[in-house]
Write a protein that holds these residues in place. Sequence first.
Motif, mmCIF file in Angstrom:
data_model
loop_
_atom_site.group_PDB
_atom_site.id
_atom_site.type_symbol
_atom_site.label_atom_id
_atom_site.label_comp_id
_atom_site.label_asym_id
_atom_site.label_seq_id
_atom_site.Cartn_x
_atom_site.Cartn_y
_atom_site.Cartn_z
ATOM 1 N N ASP A 133 -3.466 -74.286 83.074
ATOM 2 C CA ASP A 133 -4.745 -73.620 82.797
ATOM 3 C C ASP A 133 -5.880 -74.310 83.548
ATOM 4 N N PHE A 134 -5.862 -75.641 83.544
ATOM 5 C CA PHE A 134 -6.900 -76.396 84.254
ATOM 6 C C PHE A 134 -6.881 -76.059 85.747
ATOM 7 N N PHE A 135 -5.689 -76.044 86.306
ATOM 8 C CA PHE A 135 -5.542 -75.780 87.737
ATOM 9 C C PHE A 135 -6.067 -74.390 88.076
ATOM 10 N N ALA A 136 -5.750 -73.416 87.239
ATOM 11 C CA ALA A 136 -6.131 -72.031 87.518
ATOM 12 C C ALA A 136 -7.639 -71.837 87.501
ATOM 13 N N VAL A 137 -8.344 -72.484 86.580
ATOM 14 C CA VAL A 137 -9.769 -72.228 86.424
ATOM 15 C C VAL A 137 -10.619 -72.997 87.430
ATOM 16 N N LEU A 138 -10.079 -74.049 88.029
ATOM 17 C CA LEU A 138 -10.850 -74.844 88.972
ATOM 18 C C LEU A 138 -10.942 -74.179 90.348
ATOM 19 N N LYS A 139 -12.079 -74.398 90.995
ATOM 20 C CA LYS A 139 -12.236 -73.974 92.376
ATOM 21 C C LYS A 139 -11.342 -74.827 93.275
ATOM 22 N N PRO A 140 -10.940 -74.321 94.435
ATOM 23 C CA PRO A 140 -10.287 -75.194 95.412
ATOM 24 C C PRO A 140 -11.197 -76.386 95.723
ATOM 25 N N GLY A 141 -10.645 -77.573 95.642
ATOM 26 C CA GLY A 141 -11.444 -78.779 95.811
ATOM 27 C C GLY A 141 -12.058 -79.277 94.523
ATOM 28 N N GLY A 142 -11.896 -78.527 93.429
ATOM 29 C CA GLY A 142 -12.459 -78.918 92.137
ATOM 30 C C GLY A 142 -11.756 -80.125 91.540
ATOM 31 N N VAL A 143 -12.411 -80.738 90.556
ATOM 32 C CA VAL A 143 -11.961 -82.008 89.984
ATOM 33 C C VAL A 143 -11.460 -81.837 88.558
ATOM 34 N N LEU A 144 -10.315 -82.444 88.294
ATOM 35 C CA LEU A 144 -9.829 -82.630 86.934
ATOM 36 C C LEU A 144 -10.120 -84.073 86.551
ATOM 37 N N ALA A 145 -10.965 -84.271 85.550
ATOM 38 C CA ALA A 145 -11.388 -85.598 85.093
ATOM 39 C C ALA A 145 -10.642 -85.933 83.812
ATOM 40 N N VAL A 146 -9.937 -87.064 83.808
ATOM 41 C CA VAL A 146 -9.113 -87.441 82.660
ATOM 42 C C VAL A 146 -9.446 -88.861 82.217
ATOM 43 N N GLU A 147 -9.680 -89.003 80.923
ATOM 44 C CA GLU A 147 -9.756 -90.311 80.270
ATOM 45 C C GLU A 147 -8.669 -90.316 79.206
ATOM 46 N N GLU A 148 -7.851 -91.363 79.175
ATOM 47 C CA GLU A 148 -6.736 -91.394 78.216
ATOM 48 C C GLU A 148 -6.385 -92.828 77.850
ATOM 49 N N HIS A 149 -5.977 -93.016 76.594
ATOM 50 C CA HIS A 149 -5.511 -94.317 76.129
ATOM 51 C C HIS A 149 -4.305 -94.735 76.978
ATOM 52 N N ARG A 150 -4.346 -95.943 77.493
ATOM 53 C CA ARG A 150 -3.340 -96.385 78.466
ATOM 54 C C ARG A 150 -2.281 -97.269 77.803
ATOM 55 N N ALA A 151 -1.038 -96.838 77.893
ATOM 56 C CA ALA A 151 0.075 -97.568 77.285
ATOM 57 C C ALA A 151 0.487 -98.757 78.137
ATOM 58 N N ASP A 152 1.159 -99.703 77.486
ATOM 59 C CA ASP A 152 1.870 -100.746 78.212
ATOM 60 C C ASP A 152 3.010 -100.049 78.952
ATOM 61 N N PRO A 153 3.099 -100.175 80.269
ATOM 62 C CA PRO A 153 4.146 -99.456 81.008
ATOM 63 C C PRO A 153 5.559 -99.823 80.581
ATOM 64 N N ARG A 154 5.695 -100.929 79.844
ATOM 65 C CA ARG A 154 7.018 -101.333 79.356
ATOM 66 C C ARG A 154 7.351 -100.711 78.010
ATOM 67 N N SER A 155 6.416 -99.986 77.430
ATOM 68 C CA SER A 155 6.606 -99.427 76.099
ATOM 69 C C SER A 155 7.750 -98.421 76.083
ATOM 70 N N GLU A 156 8.538 -98.476 75.003
ATOM 71 C CA GLU A 156 9.656 -97.538 74.841
ATOM 72 C C GLU A 156 9.362 -96.510 73.753
ATOM 73 N N LYS A 157 8.147 -96.481 73.245
ATOM 74 C CA LYS A 157 7.786 -95.507 72.229
ATOM 75 C C LYS A 157 7.718 -94.114 72.845
ATOM 76 N N ALA A 158 7.959 -93.106 72.014
ATOM 77 C CA ALA A 158 7.882 -91.729 72.499
ATOM 78 C C ALA A 158 6.489 -91.465 73.052
ATOM 79 N N ALA A 159 6.414 -90.784 74.174
ATOM 80 C CA ALA A 159 5.141 -90.556 74.861
ATOM 81 C C ALA A 159 4.125 -89.910 73.934
ATOM 82 N N GLY A 160 3.017 -90.594 73.718
ATOM 83 C CA GLY A 160 1.928 -90.046 72.931
ATOM 84 C C GLY A 160 2.028 -90.273 71.444
ATOM 85 N N ALA A 161 3.160 -90.760 70.960
ATOM 86 C CA ALA A 161 3.355 -90.883 69.517
ATOM 87 C C ALA A 161 2.363 -91.832 68.876
#
Length: 280
Positions: free
Chosen positions: A170-198
Amino acid sequence: MPLRRQVLLLAAAFTLSAPAAFAATDAALKAAIASPTRPAADVARDGARHPYESLIFWGLKPKQTVIEVSPGGGYWTAILAPYAKATGGTYVAGVADLANPKLSEGARKGRADFEARFADEAKYGKPQFANFGPVSGPLGAPGSADIVLTARNVHNWTVQPGVADKVFADFFAVLKPGGVLAVEEHRADPRSEKAAGADGYLNTATVIAIAEKAGFKLDAQSEINANPKDTKDHPFGVWTLPPVKRTAPGGQPADPNFDRSKYDAIGESDRMTLRFRKPA
């Protein structure tokens, strides 16, 4: 006029217009952040959320159409809506999908309350509201947005099969060519084995993979919202930290004996700040 002189004049115009455009962005954005209409609780979080630095990194400019998806309590809305009003832009909030017959009454009321909060045109201009959810239709006309922003939401979509792919499409469809998707997200330890997002955290590689699957290209990463004090091993996930400050499992009463001192000292989470671009 000789071709060389035309080229030199165009180059000079560009050189002058770029600083002027930044100055306009800078002044209007600083004014929106400093506005007395912002709730005191939001202003108190600015030291952790870095609104000016984040929005400059994401490329905010006057006259843009900015769609914020799942704005929550309206932290960004209270900045972006006045900014859009002052600069001739458009702010759109992607909120609870009123077209979904299974939408709860609580969610419907939440949307109504959100719209009512930002209904004062003198303060916020004319924010628009789009249906958003796991089964919602398009966020807007194809290619109509300059920026789509989503903050601390991707982990909610990864725990529901297929939803993350749907919303990034949906994000891709609504953006103009060259448009920006801006994301801020809690960053996991890359070694974490917990289910993604849990636990509210995601690996940066996971978010990048979802975006690239939808067609986006990673444009830049920033450490604006990094917090090295965040150990990411909290008893109630990221919600143990401010601002939620959970002291018991979700759905259970707060524990008055829970010692919050360690978690309050950490502050808000360590977060990735990403800028993706829709190929031109």
